[in-house]
Design an enzyme around this catalytic site. Structure first.
Site, PDB file in Angstrom:
ATOM      1  N   SER A  15      77.213  87.883  42.108  1.00 42.85           N
ATOM      2  CA  SER A  15      78.719  87.163  42.099  1.00 42.85           C
ATOM      3  C   SER A  15      79.133  87.036  43.542  1.00 42.85           C
ATOM      4  O   SER A  15      78.530  86.434  44.429  1.00 42.85           O
ATOM      5  CB  SER A  15      79.685  88.195  41.426  1.00 42.85           C
TER       6      SER A  15
ATOM      7  N   ASP B 299      80.018  81.957  31.772  1.00 43.23           N
ATOM      8  CA  ASP B 299      80.725  82.543  32.738  1.00 43.23           C
ATOM      9  C   ASP B 299      82.205  81.750  33.353  1.00 43.23           C
ATOM     10  O   ASP B 299      82.047  80.813  33.614  1.00 43.23           O
ATOM     11  CB  ASP B 299      79.571  82.466  33.800  1.00 43.23           C
TER      12      ASP B 299
ATOM     13  N   HIS C  35      79.457  86.987  32.385  1.00 43.67           N
ATOM     14  CA  HIS C  35      79.300  86.755  34.006  1.00 43.67           C
ATOM     15  C   HIS C  35      78.075  87.775  34.416  1.00 43.67           C
ATOM     16  O   HIS C  35      77.346  87.471  35.488  1.00 43.67           O
ATOM     17  CB  HIS C  35      80.504  87.156  34.702  1.00 43.67           C
TER      18      HIS C  35
END
Length: 269
Positions: A107, A214, A244
């Protein structure tokens, strides 16, 4: 069980808390770069898997995150975070000279890891990006257009289809559950542009993992950035229905297997 230890380093804006996991006679180094609002302690299952695979694993809590110094989730310049990550890499190389280094970023950590590879790619054996904030991520543009950033924390349900993952995240006192801060959002926007402008990472082997459901970092925008970053040695795996955090998803066994198979190929080469 892996041997675990914690220590501190001096970072660009204060003390960095670092965790490390190791087994007997590691054959490579794995530096894990965590995401926004969380901390490296959430990566224990991944670290244990990599230790079994032959890695010495380490990662810092970024400035303003976890047990490191700084105002919570305040990052004014991601170049400083990249420098902090490099301080951990130097420590690993000092302790275990000669071992190849792999950087794994998730991320926000994917953005940091991508920039790390642009700055220090000659020292890397491979780069792994999990749901990376890279390319066309529209959230900073949307938030910066507002007079005030809303107090809308990350939904735990957006992380994984496994409800236990969301429950643990919601109950974790080291996770930030408040709003994003404008300087951090501005830093995101600048660094997204920087990574795009600085170009690809050449022949560095790159693995990209992403869930196709996601909603925090949508796959299409991330694909743009990954394809710009790759110099041609790109391996990708998209997990149908995954959210995610693919390493915490119901398909995590597949994600782990994809990761270790990729690393086997890199290390054999």
């Amino acid at each position: 069980m892996p041997q675990a230890r914690a220590y501190h380093l001096t970072g660009t804006r204060g003390t960095l808390a670092v965790r490390e996991w190791s087994g007997d006679r590691p054959r490579y180094l794995a530096l894990v770069v965590h995401g926004y609002g969380e901390h490296i302690g959430r990566y224990v299952p991944l670290a244990e898997l990599l230790v079994r695979h032959g890695a010495l694993v380490a990662g810092p809590d970024h400035m303003g995150h976890g047990e490191s110094a700084g105002e919570r989730v305040l990052i004014e310049d991601f170049e400083e975070v990249v420098t902090d990550v490099h301080a951990v890499a130097r420590r690993l190389h000092e302790d275990r000279p000669g071992l190849p280094l792999v950087v794994i970023g998730h991320s926000m950590g994917g953005l940091i890891a991508a920039r790390y590879a642009q700055r220090y790619g000659e020292s890397l054996a491979a780069l792994v990006l999990s749901a990376p904030v890279i390319g066309d991520w529209e959230l900073p543009r949307r938030l910066l257009a507002l007079d005030e950033i809303p107090d809308t924390p990350i939904s735990p349900a957006a992380l994984s289809r496994d409800p236990a993952v969301g429950a643990a995240y919601a109950a974790d006192p080291l996770v930030w559950h408040g709003p994003m801060k404008r300087p951090t959002v501005e830093a995101f926007a600048r660094t997204l542009d920087t990574v795009t402008e600085e170009g690809d990472v050449g022949p560095l082997p790159l693995l990209w993992l992403h869930g196709d459901d996601d909603r925090l970092v949508p796959l299409p925008g991330s694909r743009i950035g990954v394809e710009q970053l790759s110099g041609g040695k790109l391996t990708e795996r998209v997990f149908p229905g995954a959210r995610h955090e693919v390493f915490n998803e119901t398909c995590k066994a597949e994600a782990y297997e994809t990761l270790t198979r990729f690393l086997d190929g890199v290390l054999a080469g």
